[in-house]
Design a protein around this motif. Structure first.
Motif, PDB file in Angstrom:
ATOM      1  N   UNK A 153       0.844  -1.200   0.000  1.00 45.60           N
ATOM      2  CA  UNK A 153       0.000   0.000   0.000  1.00 45.60           C
ATOM      3  C   UNK A 153       0.878   1.249   0.000  1.00 45.60           C
ATOM      4  N   UNK A 154       0.466   2.255  -0.754  1.00 50.28           N
ATOM      5  CA  UNK A 154       1.243   3.493  -0.828  1.00 50.28           C
ATOM      6  C   UNK A 154       0.957   4.361   0.389  1.00 50.28           C
ATOM      7  N   UNK A 155       1.979   4.618   1.191  1.00 50.09           N
ATOM      8  CA  UNK A 155       1.815   5.450   2.379  1.00 50.09           C
ATOM      9  C   UNK A 155       1.201   4.680   3.533  1.00 50.09           C
ATOM     10  N   UNK A 156       0.616   5.409   4.458  1.00 50.26           N
ATOM     11  CA  UNK A 156       0.016   4.820   5.653  1.00 50.26           C
ATOM     12  C   UNK A 156      -1.381   4.270   5.347  1.00 50.26           C
ATOM     13  N   UNK A 157      -1.703   3.117   5.932  1.00 45.12           N
ATOM     14  CA  UNK A 157      -3.025   2.523   5.771  1.00 45.12           C
ATOM     15  C   UNK A 157      -3.848   2.794   7.017  1.00 45.12           C
ATOM     16  N   UNK A 159       0.086  12.800  13.642  1.00 47.93           N
ATOM     17  CA  UNK A 159      -0.900  12.885  12.572  1.00 47.93           C
ATOM     18  C   UNK A 159      -0.566  11.843  11.508  1.00 47.93           C
ATOM     19  N   UNK A 160      -1.555  11.043  11.156  1.00 47.78           N
ATOM     20  CA  UNK A 160      -1.400  10.028  10.118  1.00 47.78           C
ATOM     21  C   UNK A 160      -2.448  10.280   9.047  1.00 47.78           C
ATOM     22  N   UNK A 205      -3.717   8.107  -4.234  1.00 52.73           N
ATOM     23  CA  UNK A 205      -4.703   8.595  -5.203  1.00 52.73           C
ATOM     24  C   UNK A 205      -4.996  10.085  -5.065  1.00 52.73           C
ATOM     25  N   UNK A 206      -4.723  10.648  -3.889  1.00 52.40           N
ATOM     26  CA  UNK A 206      -4.913  12.080  -3.646  1.00 52.40           C
ATOM     27  C   UNK A 206      -3.748  12.575  -2.810  1.00 52.40           C
ATOM     28  N   UNK A 207      -3.636  13.883  -2.678  1.00 50.62           N
ATOM     29  CA  UNK A 207      -2.544  14.479  -1.919  1.00 50.62           C
ATOM     30  C   UNK A 207      -2.709  14.162  -0.436  1.00 50.62           C
ATOM     31  N   UNK A 208      -1.690  13.587   0.166  1.00 50.15           N
ATOM     32  CA  UNK A 208      -1.678  13.294   1.600  1.00 50.15           C
ATOM     33  C   UNK A 208      -0.238  12.979   1.987  1.00 50.15           C
ATOM     34  N   UNK A 209       0.148  13.378   3.187  1.00 48.28           N
ATOM     35  CA  UNK A 209       1.498  13.089   3.619  1.00 48.28           C
ATOM     36  C   UNK A 209       1.707  11.578   3.697  1.00 48.28           C
ATOM     37  N   UNK A 210       2.857  11.121   3.208  1.00 46.76           N
ATOM     38  CA  UNK A 210       3.139   9.689   3.151  1.00 46.76           C
ATOM     39  C   UNK A 210       3.586   9.164   4.509  1.00 46.76           C
ATOM     40  N   UNK A 211       4.257  10.005   5.284  1.00 46.14           N
ATOM     41  CA  UNK A 211       4.788   9.592   6.576  1.00 46.14           C
ATOM     42  C   UNK A 211       4.059  10.323   7.712  1.00 46.14           C
ATOM     43  N   UNK A 212       3.972   9.700   8.878  1.00 44.19           N
ATOM     44  CA  UNK A 212       3.350  10.380  10.024  1.00 44.19           C
ATOM     45  C   UNK A 212       4.053  11.693  10.351  1.00 44.19           C
ATOM     46  N   UNK A 213       3.260  12.668  10.792  1.00 47.96           N
ATOM     47  CA  UNK A 213       3.797  13.960  11.235  1.00 47.96           C
ATOM     48  C   UNK A 213       3.760  13.956  12.763  1.00 47.96           C
ATOM     49  N   UNK A 214       4.906  14.210  13.382  1.00 41.96           N
ATOM     50  CA  UNK A 214       5.034  14.069  14.826  1.00 41.96           C
ATOM     51  C   UNK A 214       5.419  15.396  15.472  1.00 41.96           C
ATOM     52  N   UNK A 226       3.705  18.671  18.271  1.00 41.82           N
ATOM     53  CA  UNK A 226       2.653  19.680  18.215  1.00 41.82           C
ATOM     54  C   UNK A 226       2.937  20.748  17.169  1.00 41.82           C
ATOM     55  N   UNK A 227       4.153  21.256  17.125  1.00 43.58           N
ATOM     56  CA  UNK A 227       4.472  22.345  16.210  1.00 43.58           C
ATOM     57  C   UNK A 227       4.411  21.893  14.751  1.00 43.58           C
ATOM     58  N   UNK A 228       4.949  20.706  14.470  1.00 50.83           N
ATOM     59  CA  UNK A 228       4.942  20.221  13.087  1.00 50.83           C
ATOM     60  C   UNK A 228       3.525  19.906  12.608  1.00 50.83           C
ATOM     61  N   UNK A 229       2.728  19.312  13.479  1.00 52.38           N
ATOM     62  CA  UNK A 229       1.351  19.016  13.108  1.00 52.38           C
ATOM     63  C   UNK A 229       0.584  20.312  12.865  1.00 52.38           C
ATOM     64  N   UNK A 230       0.788  21.297  13.726  1.00 58.55           N
ATOM     65  CA  UNK A 230       0.116  22.581  13.560  1.00 58.55           C
ATOM     66  C   UNK A 230       0.473  23.243  12.243  1.00 58.55           C
ATOM     67  N   UNK A 231       1.761  23.252  11.908  1.00 59.45           N
ATOM     68  CA  UNK A 231       2.190  23.858  10.648  1.00 59.45           C
ATOM     69  C   UNK A 231       1.635  23.091   9.449  1.00 59.45           C
ATOM     70  N   UNK A 232       1.617  21.773   9.547  1.00 56.71           N
ATOM     71  CA  UNK A 232       1.105  20.958   8.446  1.00 56.71           C
ATOM     72  C   UNK A 232      -0.367  21.253   8.184  1.00 56.71           C
ATOM     73  N   UNK A 233      -1.155  21.306   9.258  1.00 63.85           N
ATOM     74  CA  UNK A 233      -2.597  21.522   9.102  1.00 63.85           C
ATOM     75  C   UNK A 233      -2.910  22.919   8.580  1.00 63.85           C
ATOM     76  N   UNK A 234      -2.329  23.929   9.212  1.00 64.67           N
ATOM     77  CA  UNK A 234      -2.638  25.292   8.785  1.00 64.67           C
ATOM     78  C   UNK A 234      -2.040  25.606   7.424  1.00 64.67           C
ATOM     79  N   UNK A 235      -0.872  25.045   7.128  1.00 66.75           N
ATOM     80  CA  UNK A 235      -0.288  25.232   5.805  1.00 66.75           C
ATOM     81  C   UNK A 235      -1.168  24.614   4.738  1.00 66.75           C
ATOM     82  N   UNK A 236      -1.698  23.441   5.031  1.00 64.68           N
ATOM     83  CA  UNK A 236      -2.579  22.779   4.081  1.00 64.68           C
ATOM     84  C   UNK A 236      -3.874  23.531   3.875  1.00 64.68           C
TER      85      UNK A 236
END
Length: 287
Positions: free
Chosen positions: A74-78, A197-198, A204-213, A215-225
Protein backbone atom coordinates in the motif's frame (compact mmCIF):
# COMPACT_ATOMS: atom_id res chain seq x y z
CA UNK A 1 -33.20 -18.28 7.04
CA UNK A 2 -34.73 -14.85 6.57
CA UNK A 3 -35.44 -14.69 10.29
CA UNK A 4 -31.80 -15.52 11.09
CA UNK A 5 -30.64 -12.80 8.73
CA UNK A 6 -32.86 -10.16 10.30
CA UNK A 7 -31.89 -11.18 13.82
CA UNK A 8 -28.13 -11.44 13.45
CA UNK A 9 -27.05 -9.33 10.47
CA UNK A 10 -26.33 -6.28 12.65
CA UNK A 11 -24.20 -8.20 15.12
CA UNK A 12 -22.33 -10.00 12.34
CA UNK A 13 -21.70 -6.80 10.39
CA UNK A 14 -20.28 -5.13 13.50
CA UNK A 15 -18.01 -8.10 14.13
CA UNK A 16 -16.83 -8.23 10.52
CA UNK A 17 -16.24 -4.47 10.29
CA UNK A 18 -14.10 -4.40 13.40
CA UNK A 19 -12.17 -7.46 12.27
CA UNK A 20 -11.40 -6.08 8.81
CA UNK A 21 -11.54 -2.30 9.20
CA UNK A 22 -13.52 -2.16 5.97
CA UNK A 23 -17.23 -1.55 5.47
CA UNK A 24 -17.22 -3.19 2.03
CA UNK A 25 -15.35 -6.27 3.27
CA UNK A 26 -17.70 -6.55 6.24
CA UNK A 27 -20.77 -6.43 4.01
CA UNK A 28 -19.25 -9.06 1.71
CA UNK A 29 -18.35 -11.29 4.65
CA UNK A 30 -21.87 -11.25 6.05
CA UNK A 31 -23.43 -11.94 2.66
CA UNK A 32 -21.01 -14.79 1.94
CA UNK A 33 -21.66 -16.39 5.31
CA UNK A 34 -25.43 -16.33 4.88
CA UNK A 35 -25.09 -17.84 1.42
CA UNK A 36 -23.14 -20.72 2.96
CA UNK A 37 -25.52 -21.07 5.91
CA UNK A 38 -28.40 -21.58 3.50
CA UNK A 39 -27.07 -25.09 2.83
CA UNK A 40 -26.32 -25.94 6.47
CA UNK A 41 -28.64 -28.59 7.98
CA UNK A 42 -31.01 -27.13 10.58
CA UNK A 43 -29.76 -29.51 13.27
CA UNK A 44 -26.39 -27.74 13.18
CA UNK A 45 -28.03 -24.40 13.94
CA UNK A 46 -29.20 -25.12 17.47
CA UNK A 47 -27.00 -22.23 18.65
CA UNK A 48 -27.21 -19.86 15.67
CA UNK A 49 -25.47 -16.85 17.27
CA UNK A 50 -22.33 -18.81 18.14
CA UNK A 51 -22.40 -20.68 14.83
CA UNK A 52 -22.75 -17.52 12.73
CA UNK A 53 -20.15 -15.57 14.71
CA UNK A 54 -17.70 -18.42 14.29
CA UNK A 55 -18.32 -18.50 10.54
CA UNK A 56 -17.86 -14.73 10.20
CA UNK A 57 -14.74 -14.76 12.36
CA UNK A 58 -13.12 -17.52 10.30
CA UNK A 59 -14.16 -15.85 7.05
CA UNK A 60 -12.68 -12.53 8.16
CA UNK A 61 -9.47 -14.14 9.41
CA UNK A 62 -8.91 -15.46 5.89
CA UNK A 63 -9.66 -12.00 4.48
CA UNK A 64 -7.26 -10.40 6.95
CA UNK A 65 -4.40 -12.67 5.90
CA UNK A 66 -4.90 -11.62 2.29
CA UNK A 67 -5.31 -7.97 3.28
CA UNK A 68 -2.01 -7.93 5.19
CA UNK A 69 -0.15 -8.85 2.00
CA UNK A 70 -1.93 -6.10 0.09
CA UNK A 71 -1.16 -3.55 2.80
CA UNK A 72 2.54 -4.32 2.56
CA UNK A 73 2.37 -2.84 -0.96
CA UNK A 74 0.00 0.00 0.00
CA UNK A 75 1.24 3.49 -0.83
CA UNK A 76 1.81 5.45 2.38
CA UNK A 77 0.02 4.82 5.65
CA UNK A 78 -3.02 2.52 5.77
CA UNK A 79 -6.01 3.54 7.93
CA UNK A 80 -9.33 1.76 8.56
CA UNK A 81 -12.34 2.82 6.55
CA UNK A 82 -14.44 5.37 8.50
CA UNK A 83 -18.15 4.78 8.89
CA UNK A 84 -20.85 7.45 9.06
CA UNK A 85 -23.56 6.86 11.66
CA UNK A 86 -26.90 6.84 9.82
CA UNK A 87 -30.22 5.11 10.38
CA UNK A 88 -30.23 2.64 7.50
CA UNK A 89 -30.23 -1.12 7.84
CA UNK A 90 -26.48 -1.61 7.64
CA UNK A 91 -25.36 1.21 9.90
CA UNK A 92 -27.74 0.18 12.65
CA UNK A 93 -25.28 -2.65 13.21
CA UNK A 94 -22.91 -0.23 14.88
CA UNK A 95 -24.10 1.17 18.19
CA UNK A 96 -22.19 3.91 19.94
CA UNK A 97 -22.19 2.21 23.34
CA UNK A 98 -20.33 -0.87 22.14
CA UNK A 99 -18.36 0.33 19.14
CA UNK A 100 -14.60 0.35 19.40
CA UNK A 101 -13.31 3.87 18.83
CA UNK A 102 -11.56 4.69 15.57
CA UNK A 103 -8.29 5.02 17.46
CA UNK A 104 -8.79 1.46 18.71
CA UNK A 105 -9.40 0.25 15.16
CA UNK A 106 -6.06 1.75 14.16
CA UNK A 107 -4.28 0.02 17.04
CA UNK A 108 -5.90 -3.30 16.16
CA UNK A 109 -3.66 -3.38 13.08
CA UNK A 110 -0.75 -4.17 15.42
CA UNK A 111 -2.33 -7.46 16.49
CA UNK A 112 -2.20 -10.94 15.04
CA UNK A 113 -5.44 -12.21 13.51
CA UNK A 114 -6.15 -14.39 16.57
CA UNK A 115 -5.40 -11.58 19.03
CA UNK A 116 -7.64 -9.22 17.12
CA UNK A 117 -10.51 -11.70 16.97
CA UNK A 118 -10.35 -12.47 20.70
CA UNK A 119 -10.06 -8.79 21.60
CA UNK A 120 -13.10 -7.80 19.53
CA UNK A 121 -15.23 -10.70 20.69
CA UNK A 122 -14.44 -9.81 24.30
CA UNK A 123 -14.21 -6.02 24.22
CA UNK A 124 -16.68 -4.93 21.56
CA UNK A 125 -19.24 -7.73 21.64
CA UNK A 126 -19.10 -8.76 25.30
CA UNK A 127 -18.59 -12.49 24.83
CA UNK A 128 -17.30 -14.35 27.91
CA UNK A 129 -14.12 -16.39 27.68
CA UNK A 130 -15.98 -19.69 27.57
CA UNK A 131 -17.93 -18.52 24.51
CA UNK A 132 -14.80 -17.13 22.87
CA UNK A 133 -12.96 -20.39 23.45
CA UNK A 134 -15.71 -22.30 21.63
CA UNK A 135 -15.76 -19.81 18.75
CA UNK A 136 -11.98 -19.80 18.38
CA UNK A 137 -11.59 -23.53 19.06
CA UNK A 138 -9.01 -22.76 21.72
CA UNK A 139 -8.87 -23.21 25.48
CA UNK A 140 -10.10 -20.48 27.83
CA UNK A 141 -6.55 -20.10 29.11
CA UNK A 142 -5.27 -19.48 25.59
CA UNK A 143 -8.01 -16.93 24.91
CA UNK A 144 -7.22 -15.07 28.12
CA UNK A 145 -3.56 -14.95 27.12
CA UNK A 146 -4.44 -13.71 23.65
CA UNK A 147 -6.60 -10.95 25.13
CA UNK A 148 -3.89 -10.01 27.61
CA UNK A 149 -1.25 -9.82 24.85
CA UNK A 150 -3.59 -7.78 22.66
CA UNK A 151 -4.28 -5.33 25.48
CA UNK A 152 -0.56 -4.97 26.22
CA UNK A 153 0.25 -4.25 22.57
CA UNK A 154 -2.42 -1.57 22.57
CA UNK A 155 -1.12 0.01 25.76
CA UNK A 156 -4.18 -0.85 27.82
CA UNK A 157 -4.83 -2.40 31.21
CA UNK A 158 -6.49 -5.79 30.78
CA UNK A 159 -10.29 -5.61 30.85
CA UNK A 160 -10.23 -1.82 31.20
CA UNK A 161 -13.35 -0.67 29.34
CA UNK A 162 -12.97 1.29 26.12
CA UNK A 163 -14.63 4.68 26.44
CA UNK A 164 -15.41 7.38 23.91
CA UNK A 165 -14.52 10.68 25.49
CA UNK A 166 -17.69 12.73 26.06
CA UNK A 167 -15.73 15.98 25.74
CA UNK A 168 -14.54 15.09 22.24
CA UNK A 169 -17.25 17.13 20.51
CA UNK A 170 -16.21 20.27 22.38
CA UNK A 171 -12.53 19.73 21.54
CA UNK A 172 -13.22 18.92 17.90
CA UNK A 173 -15.40 22.02 17.60
CA UNK A 174 -12.54 24.12 18.95
CA UNK A 175 -10.12 22.38 16.61
CA UNK A 176 -12.33 23.12 13.60
CA UNK A 177 -12.66 26.75 14.65
CA UNK A 178 -8.88 27.11 14.95
CA UNK A 179 -8.42 25.64 11.46
CA UNK A 180 -10.98 27.97 9.90
CA UNK A 181 -9.49 31.03 11.58
CA UNK A 182 -5.90 29.98 10.96
CA UNK A 183 -5.26 30.48 14.69
CA UNK A 184 -2.01 28.64 15.43
CA UNK A 185 -1.98 29.41 19.16
CA UNK A 186 -5.50 28.06 19.64
CA UNK A 187 -4.68 24.99 17.59
CA UNK A 188 -1.49 24.24 19.54
CA UNK A 189 -3.36 24.56 22.85
CA UNK A 190 -5.55 21.62 21.87
CA UNK A 191 -2.71 19.32 20.84
CA UNK A 192 -0.61 17.03 22.98
CA UNK A 193 3.12 17.79 22.87
CA UNK A 194 3.75 14.42 21.20
CA UNK A 195 0.69 14.43 18.93
CA UNK A 196 0.94 12.22 15.83
CA UNK A 197 -0.90 12.89 12.57
CA UNK A 198 -1.40 10.03 10.12
CA UNK A 199 -2.95 10.52 6.68
CA UNK A 200 -4.17 7.94 4.18
CA UNK A 201 -4.41 9.01 0.57
CA UNK A 202 -3.69 5.60 -0.91
CA UNK A 203 -1.55 7.25 -3.57
CA UNK A 204 -4.70 8.59 -5.20
CA UNK A 205 -4.91 12.08 -3.65
CA UNK A 206 -2.54 14.48 -1.92
CA UNK A 207 -1.68 13.29 1.60
CA UNK A 208 1.50 13.09 3.62
CA UNK A 209 3.14 9.69 3.15
CA UNK A 210 4.79 9.59 6.58
CA UNK A 211 3.35 10.38 10.02
CA UNK A 212 3.80 13.96 11.24
CA UNK A 213 5.03 14.07 14.83
CA UNK A 214 5.06 16.85 17.49
CA UNK A 215 2.65 19.68 18.21
CA UNK A 216 4.47 22.34 16.21
CA UNK A 217 4.94 20.22 13.09
CA UNK A 218 1.35 19.02 13.11
CA UNK A 219 0.12 22.58 13.56
CA UNK A 220 2.19 23.86 10.65
CA UNK A 221 1.11 20.96 8.45
CA UNK A 222 -2.60 21.52 9.10
CA UNK A 223 -2.64 25.29 8.79
CA UNK A 224 -0.29 25.23 5.81
CA UNK A 225 -2.58 22.78 4.08
CA UNK A 226 -5.66 24.86 4.83
CA UNK A 227 -4.05 28.04 3.49
CA UNK A 228 -2.80 26.43 0.30
CA UNK A 229 -5.86 24.22 -0.10
CA UNK A 230 -3.45 21.66 -1.58
CA UNK A 231 -4.10 19.12 1.11
CA UNK A 232 -7.87 19.11 0.73
CA UNK A 233 -8.57 20.64 -2.67
CA UNK A 234 -9.82 24.04 -3.81
CA UNK A 235 -13.26 25.03 -2.56
CA UNK A 236 -13.24 22.56 0.31
CA UNK A 237 -15.61 23.32 3.19
CA UNK A 238 -15.18 22.05 6.74
CA UNK A 239 -18.02 20.74 8.93
CA UNK A 240 -18.55 18.59 12.00
CA UNK A 241 -20.16 15.18 11.89
CA UNK A 242 -20.50 11.86 13.71
CA UNK A 243 -18.20 9.17 12.35
CA UNK A 244 -17.66 5.82 14.07
CA UNK A 245 -19.80 7.12 16.91
CA UNK A 246 -17.44 10.02 17.60
CA UNK A 247 -17.16 13.69 16.78
CA UNK A 248 -15.23 14.12 13.55
CA UNK A 249 -14.55 16.68 10.85
CA UNK A 250 -15.84 16.18 7.30
CA UNK A 251 -14.21 17.91 4.36
CA UNK A 252 -16.51 18.54 1.41
CA UNK A 253 -15.65 19.60 -2.13
CA UNK A 254 -17.56 22.19 -4.11
CA UNK A 255 -20.04 19.53 -5.28
CA UNK A 256 -20.70 18.55 -1.59
CA UNK A 257 -18.92 15.19 -1.94
CA UNK A 258 -16.82 14.20 1.07
CA UNK A 259 -13.12 14.25 0.13
CA UNK A 260 -11.68 13.77 3.59
CA UNK A 261 -12.46 12.80 7.18
CA UNK A 262 -10.50 13.81 10.27
CA UNK A 263 -10.83 11.62 13.38
CA UNK A 264 -9.19 12.05 16.77
CA UNK A 265 -7.88 10.17 19.78
CA UNK A 266 -7.68 11.99 23.12
CA UNK A 267 -5.40 11.42 26.10
CA UNK A 268 -5.35 13.51 29.28
CA UNK A 269 -7.59 16.19 27.79
CA UNK A 270 -5.46 16.74 24.68
CA UNK A 271 -5.60 15.52 21.10
CA UNK A 272 -2.98 12.76 20.98
CA UNK A 273 -3.65 11.36 17.50
CA UNK A 274 -5.18 12.79 14.34
CA UNK A 275 -6.22 10.50 11.51
CA UNK A 276 -6.98 11.92 8.07
CA UNK A 277 -8.65 9.56 5.60
CA UNK A 278 -8.54 10.89 2.03
CA UNK A 279 -8.39 7.76 -0.10
CA UNK A 280 -11.62 8.10 -2.12
CA UNK A 281 -12.13 4.32 -2.07
CA UNK A 282 -12.54 4.56 1.71
CA UNK A 283 -15.04 7.42 1.60
CA UNK A 284 -17.77 5.82 -0.52
CA UNK A 285 -19.91 5.19 2.58
CA UNK A 286 -19.59 8.80 3.81
CA UNK A 287 -22.27 11.17 2.49
Amino acid sequence: MQDLYKQYKKLLFKLAYQLTGSVSDAEDAVQDVFVKVHDVPRERLTQPKAFLCKMVTNHCKDMMKSARKQREEYYGEWLPEPFLMLNDDSTEALERDDLLSYGMLVLLENLTTSERAVFILREALGFNYNEIAELMEKSEVSCRKLFSRASAKMGRVTDEPVQIHPESQQWVHGFMGALKKGNMDQLLSLLDQDVVLVADGGGKVVATVHPVVSRERVGRYLLGGMRKAAMFGEGTTVEMGQVNGEAAILLRSEDSAVNGVLLFHFEDGKIHNIYIVRNPDKLVHIF
